[in-house]
Design an enzyme around this catalytic site. Structure first.
Site, PDB file in Angstrom:
ATOM      1  NE  ARG B  59      80.376  75.507  12.235  1.00 10.30           N
ATOM      2  CZ  ARG B  59      79.253  76.692  12.350  1.00 10.30           C
ATOM      3  NH1 ARG B  59      79.231  77.173  13.551  1.00 10.30           N
ATOM      4  NH2 ARG B  59      78.469  77.012  11.419  1.00 10.30           N
ATOM      5  CB  THR B  60      86.642  72.981  14.869  1.00 12.03           C
ATOM      6  OG1 THR B  60      85.273  72.714  15.076  1.00 12.03           O
ATOM      7  CG2 THR B  60      87.336  73.292  16.294  1.00 12.03           C
ATOM      8  CE  LYS B  87     100.231  51.103   6.275  1.00 15.88           C
ATOM      9  NZ  LYS B  87     101.705  50.206   5.013  1.00 15.88           N
ATOM     10  NE  ARG B 109      86.630  67.758  14.661  1.00 16.99           N
ATOM     11  CZ  ARG B 109      85.760  68.423  14.511  1.00 16.99           C
ATOM     12  NH1 ARG B 109      85.029  68.932  13.212  1.00 16.99           N
ATOM     13  NH2 ARG B 109      84.848  69.660  15.546  1.00 16.99           N
ATOM     14  CG  HIS B 137      83.885  68.507  20.357  1.00 19.15           C
ATOM     15  ND1 HIS B 137      84.999  69.982  20.251  1.00 19.15           N
ATOM     16  CD2 HIS B 137      83.451  69.675  19.310  1.00 19.15           C
ATOM     17  CE1 HIS B 137      85.837  70.714  19.045  1.00 19.15           C
ATOM     18  NE2 HIS B 137      84.080  70.040  18.918  1.00 19.15           N
TER      19      HIS B 137
END
Lengths: 319, 319, 319
Positions: B59-60, B87, B109, B137
């Site tokens: 969606r995003t 790492k 994200r 967000h």
């Protein structure tokens, strides 16, 4: 209904013979565009075409994607695992959400018959059915019609043409759509399959039925082979692959008995050694790669028909 | 800091009320573009926007992708399994390598708070935080502000507006960003949640707290429902779904007690039957699909603000 | 063979020194384009570049994708699991089918040597080998040449340049392509590896061989480190990672013994702590990110050389 003014393409059932002819003529223009040095027109610039495939099919998705890009539409692909649509609400939320971002057409494939039709209730976008369960695959039927029309020079219709569709008719959305389209254009269609792979209520279908492929071969204009689904074997609906090939596969011996002008067609992907035992490169009448090429042009015609503003496509070139 | 000259969008914390107002006004222009027959401008032609999602969110990602394409940027998506970033070095190598191919903005994200900020050290590209852990967000908060501003006709700010945010505040980056943005614009925000789902140190937050949703309902201008994360149930931080719904879910009875002008909002995807028990189609005040639509426009404004050369957007059309 | 008229790029073997110089000069133009405010030209507008990666490599795929987009080509990516190509027929069907949709170039990566060459028989499209088995990775060699040429100011060739390639030569397509390209341009190449990681028949190779990295270091112009494949350890072809690092890894002590002008190169992705023990940010001579940046420009040159119509690239700008 004229497809020029239709909003969706859900089923061949919704099209008249005139509608089909109109789309095939529009496809002629798309083929011309595809032969240009820059095979692209701005016809659908700014339109957003979203493919939503709940069953994977790289081939069909790519064909639609290529078609949309040649008309300068933007494209987005969603591969959706079928698990997320166990509830109708969830499917509805998915459609409403993607729609809200601004979608002009959804290209939908789903394992359940009728889902593309259902989705029309939840969005203002056009819906193109790219295959739903055993129900319909209308763009496949249109590209098959276009291939026969050009290869056999049949611009005015298929009157008197003899077409055999061979294989698992019962579970085939391609067979359902092809039978309707071929018959609408006037062809004489014969279904060839073992009884376990024929639908139960064939009396409604405008077809003849045969269990004997060999006796039909010399009179055919088109031999259309369906893909054998290996999972049907497990369901004991099919004999072994070997027996299936012996009775219904296209062997070199059978190919030799086809008329010189006859076409061999297949929706792909082929199961080599099962429904096609002879190398298609050795078949002068193979139209299988023509089907793939025409698939892009037919899907351009469908998208233009649903989303275009009715401008004169022939005068368009890419600036 | 004026967002017009900012390089990154990492947190609502970095924005003043003026910055937020400026971005919302820029969004107005983007909404106008999105209503054109060809909803596209060449503003970011040749810019390369790369989305790097270490947590999946179709969606995003799609919203940012659509936004970038409408500004004519090129887009690339990397879905990165979180295993490859155990790492810090490896994450740094990934960022430096992709950057070296020529990237103007990364949309990031990540499940860990602070990663987008960390990444700013390793690249000259702009960074847009598309959600980091429980932290921030910011584009969600901006689209929420834009939705309230347009639906409630509040162009000059949210003074006196009563907003309740309901659900798992503790683990919600949406709640953190929304509280900051709503408060910056002048709203009176109340958090509604069971004590186990509130953050430990709320005294810093510009909010009131309540455990009783029902007493608040008639006075609300905005009811903002958070998504319930089912995994919190397993951690015994939540009662059963049934109990949660009974206390905090939007039922038909609760919807009936909202003021006629009140908005119902949700960042999606919704858990039907949990935080939303009534069909949103039956909610005259649902702004949930507006949020999705505005998300594209807000992200256009953010990308243009970070990457644009300051030309007059209103005079741009797609050649 | 002039690369301007070649149809495919399968192997460095097919190129003369003049061919390589020509491609590197074309790359200069691409670098100029990449520095423009809008780094894009319409040179390949309407061309369809399909990447078909039977082995995953986000890095190389993205580099080709970016290159194609900067020339305004359309791009499509197929990630193919190797399971679907157990039979040569099936690979042929895949290629013929995608080709039939209209493809101008395939960018192919495959775990088996020779597959890109095989595919040239089945399609009219140009083939670019993006890595086949242990055989060739020609665009890697070209980008490595371009990096050395610009960083060491060697436009006229590599005469007298001393280059060491260190690591698993035996299983490295990068080593094979680099040796041919570096030697064609006149460099003196030394392979440095334990005997188990050298190919059996080295007498054909235009190289010296050493097992002692330390004695070579002060005289090197270029130290080229290959990626250690951890699976080779399991085959007992390599000592432990620790022992490998001790003998062949670039430690701070070894870096200090390099000449000030010497370059450190690596095809990526790096195994930190194995072949590179020192932070590359601490290496003044690291050319590793230059390699990545140049990779996009070199691939633009290759695609333009194979697909372009020979127009003057320098006068092109994006309308």
């Amino acid at each position: 209904m004229s497809p020029r003014h239709a909003k969706h393409l859900l089923s061949i059932d919704d099209l008249t013979a005139d509608d089909i002819h109109h789309l095939l003529e529009l496809t002629d223009h798309m083929v011309e565009i595809n032969h240009r040095p820059i095979p692209k027109v701005p016809a659908l610039r700014g339109k957003n075409v979203v493919s939503l495939f709940f069953e994977d099919s790289t081939r069909t998705r790519t064909s639609f994607d290529t078609a949309a890009k040649r008309l300068s539409a933007d494209t987005m692909n969603f591969a959706v695992s079928s698990s997320s649509v166990n509830k109708g609400e969830s499917l509805r939320d998915t459609i409403e959400t993607i729609s809200a971002m601004g979608v002009d057409a959804f290209v939908i494939r789903h394992k359940s018959s009728g889902v593309p039709g259902l989705i029309t209730r939840w969005t203002d976008a056009s819906i193109v059915n790219a295959g739903d369960g055993w129900h319909q695959h209308p763009t496949q039927a249109l590209l098959d019609c276009y291939t026969i029309r050009t290869r056999l020079n049949r611009r005015d219709g298929f009157d008197g043409l003899r077409i055999a569709i061979v294989g698992d008719i019962k579970h085939s959305r391609v067979a359902r759509s092809d039978v309707q389209a071929f018959a609408a254009l006037g062809a004489h269609v014969t279904l060839v399959a073992p009884p376990t792979l024929l639908p139960p209520a064939l009396h409604d279908w405008p077809v003849a039925v045969s269990h004997d492929l060999d006796s039909l071969l010399p009179d055919l204009d088109v031999l259309y082979l369906l893909r054998v689904q290996r999972e049907r074997m497990d369901d004991a609906l099919l004999p072994s692959m070997h027996e299936y090939s012996a009775m219904y596969g296209l062997t070199a011996a059978r190919a030799a008995r086809l008329a010189p002008h006859a076409l061999v067609m297949h929706p792909g992907p082929m199961n080599r050694g099962v429904e096609i035992v002879v190398d298609p490169a050795d078949l002068p009448g193979s139209a299988i790669l023509d089907q793939v090429t025409n698939g892009v042009a037919v899907r351009m015609a469908v998208l233009f028909s649903l989303l275009g503003t009715g401008g004169d496509l022939r005068s368009e070139t890419l600036s």
